[in-house]
Motif scaffolding. Structure first.
Motif, short mmCIF file in Angstrom:
data_model
loop_
_atom_site.label_atom_id
_atom_site.label_comp_id
_atom_site.label_asym_id
_atom_site.label_seq_id
_atom_site.Cartn_x
_atom_site.Cartn_y
_atom_site.Cartn_z
N VAL A 34 -12.11 36.53 121.64
CA VAL A 34 -13.25 35.82 121.33
C VAL A 34 -13.04 34.55 122.14
CG1 VAL A 34 -14.88 34.51 119.87
CG2 VAL A 34 -13.86 36.89 119.20
N ASN A 35 -13.91 34.01 122.85
CA ASN A 35 -13.98 32.80 123.76
C ASN A 35 -14.81 31.88 122.83
OD1 ASN A 35 -12.12 33.81 125.70
ND2 ASN A 35 -13.82 34.71 127.10
N TYR A 36 -14.47 30.75 122.72
CA TYR A 36 -15.33 29.65 122.11
C TYR A 36 -15.40 28.45 123.04
CZ TYR A 36 -13.98 32.05 117.71
OH TYR A 36 -13.96 32.95 116.68
N GLY A 37 -16.50 27.87 123.20
CA GLY A 37 -16.83 26.83 123.80
C GLY A 37 -16.37 25.59 123.26
N PRO A 38 -16.55 24.26 123.97
CA PRO A 38 -15.97 23.09 123.51
C PRO A 38 -16.37 22.62 122.03
CG PRO A 38 -16.54 22.78 125.78
CD PRO A 38 -17.16 24.18 125.30
N LYS A 39 -17.64 23.17 121.81
CA LYS A 39 -18.20 22.71 120.34
C LYS A 39 -18.05 23.82 119.40
CE LYS A 39 -21.72 19.85 122.27
NZ LYS A 39 -23.11 19.68 122.59
N GLY A 40 -17.18 24.83 119.71
CA GLY A 40 -16.78 25.86 118.62
C GLY A 40 -17.67 27.17 118.71
N ASP A 41 -18.63 27.07 119.61
CA ASP A 41 -19.45 28.14 119.57
C ASP A 41 -19.11 29.44 120.24
OD1 ASP A 41 -19.69 26.41 121.61
OD2 ASP A 41 -21.77 27.16 122.61
N VAL A 42 -19.49 30.55 120.01
CA VAL A 42 -18.93 31.73 120.53
C VAL A 42 -19.62 32.07 121.97
CG1 VAL A 42 -18.75 34.18 120.63
CG2 VAL A 42 -18.45 32.60 118.35
N VAL A 43 -19.01 32.09 122.96
CA VAL A 43 -19.45 32.03 124.29
C VAL A 43 -19.30 33.48 124.94
CG1 VAL A 43 -19.33 29.76 124.99
CG2 VAL A 43 -17.71 31.11 125.78
N GLY A 44 -18.60 34.25 124.40
CA GLY A 44 -18.30 35.62 124.87
C GLY A 44 -17.02 36.35 124.06
N ILE A 45 -17.17 37.72 124.14
CA ILE A 45 -16.33 38.66 123.42
C ILE A 45 -15.92 39.76 124.57
CG2 ILE A 45 -15.94 40.12 121.77
CD1 ILE A 45 -18.24 38.77 120.01
N GLU A 46 -14.37 39.75 124.63
CA GLU A 46 -14.06 40.84 125.41
C GLU A 46 -13.40 41.75 124.76
OE1 GLU A 46 -11.52 40.51 129.47
OE2 GLU A 46 -10.13 39.72 127.75
N ILE A 47 -13.70 42.90 125.16
CA ILE A 47 -13.11 44.33 124.43
C ILE A 47 -12.45 45.15 125.41
CG2 ILE A 47 -13.70 46.43 122.99
CD1 ILE A 47 -15.95 44.97 122.07
N LEU A 48 -10.99 45.04 125.59
CA LEU A 48 -10.45 46.11 126.40
C LEU A 48 -10.10 47.60 125.65
CD1 LEU A 48 -7.44 43.67 127.31
CD2 LEU A 48 -9.73 43.86 128.39
N SER A 49 -9.82 48.49 126.56
CA SER A 49 -9.90 49.78 125.93
C SER A 49 -11.32 50.04 125.25
CB SER A 49 -8.82 49.84 125.10
OG SER A 49 -7.44 49.75 125.79
N ALA A 50 -12.29 49.85 126.05
CA ALA A 50 -13.48 49.79 125.26
C ALA A 50 -13.87 51.40 124.77
CB ALA A 50 -14.58 49.72 126.32
N HIS A 51 -13.44 52.24 125.51
CA HIS A 51 -13.72 53.68 124.93
C HIS A 51 -13.46 53.92 123.65
CE1 HIS A 51 -15.15 55.05 129.05
NE2 HIS A 51 -15.64 56.06 128.40
N GLU A 52 -11.95 53.45 123.58
CA GLU A 52 -11.10 53.79 122.20
C GLU A 52 -11.80 53.09 121.03
OE1 GLU A 52 -7.05 52.09 120.54
OE2 GLU A 52 -7.02 52.99 122.64
N HIS A 53 -12.16 51.83 121.23
CA HIS A 53 -12.91 50.94 120.43
C HIS A 53 -14.35 51.10 119.96
CE1 HIS A 53 -9.11 48.55 119.74
NE2 HIS A 53 -9.04 48.56 121.12
N LEU A 54 -15.11 51.26 120.79
CA LEU A 54 -16.62 51.51 120.90
C LEU A 54 -17.05 53.00 120.74
CD1 LEU A 54 -17.67 48.65 123.23
CD2 LEU A 54 -17.37 48.66 120.77
N LYS A 55 -16.07 53.71 120.87
CA LYS A 55 -16.32 55.30 120.67
C LYS A 55 -17.53 55.88 121.24
CE LYS A 55 -13.57 54.89 116.94
NZ LYS A 55 -12.06 54.72 117.37
N PHE A 56 -17.57 55.35 122.69
CA PHE A 56 -18.55 56.03 123.43
C PHE A 56 -18.11 57.08 124.27
CE2 PHE A 56 -17.57 53.90 127.51
CZ PHE A 56 -17.10 52.52 127.03
N VAL A 57 -19.14 58.10 124.55
CA VAL A 57 -18.72 59.40 125.22
C VAL A 57 -19.22 59.10 126.57
CG1 VAL A 57 -19.08 61.72 125.24
CG2 VAL A 57 -18.98 60.43 123.09
N GLY A 58 -18.46 59.76 127.63
CA GLY A 58 -18.89 59.81 129.01
C GLY A 58 -18.36 58.39 129.87
N LYS A 59 -18.68 58.39 131.09
CA LYS A 59 -18.21 56.97 131.85
C LYS A 59 -18.53 55.79 131.58
CE LYS A 59 -16.66 56.21 136.53
NZ LYS A 59 -15.58 56.65 137.10
N ARG A 60 -19.93 55.96 131.28
CA ARG A 60 -20.35 54.36 130.98
C ARG A 60 -21.08 54.49 129.23
NH1 ARG A 60 -22.88 52.02 136.42
NH2 ARG A 60 -20.88 52.43 137.42
#
Length: 71
Positions: A34-60
């Motif tokens: 999780v990426n936080y900005g200077p004021k502590g707000d969430v600015v982004g979330i990165e998920i590597l090995s997305a197929h494994e963690h998000l359980k989606f089927v297919g290339k995209r």
């Protein structure tokens, strides 16, 4: 908000803030950060090995929005 998927490296990034800003990254697991900005707000979330963690089927992953407009 933008959701970016890179099928070359199987990584998904949810970007909540468009403006460039300095971030502090908190590694939640080996593959999720999780990426936080200077004021502590969430600015982004990165998920590597997305197929494994998000359980989606297919290339995209398929995206369904609920109560959100898509341009």
């Amino acid at each position: 908000m933008k959701i970016i998927y890179d099928d070359q490296v199987d990584a998904l990034y949810v970007k909540f803030v468009d403006a460039k800003t300095k971030v502090t990254t908190q590694q939640l697991t080996e593959d999720i950060a999780v990426n936080y900005g200077p004021k502590g707000d969430v600015v982004g979330i990165e998920i590597l090995s997305a197929h494994e963690h998000l359980k989606f089927v297919g290339k995209r992953p398929k995206l369904e929005t609920i109560n959100l407009s898509v341009n």
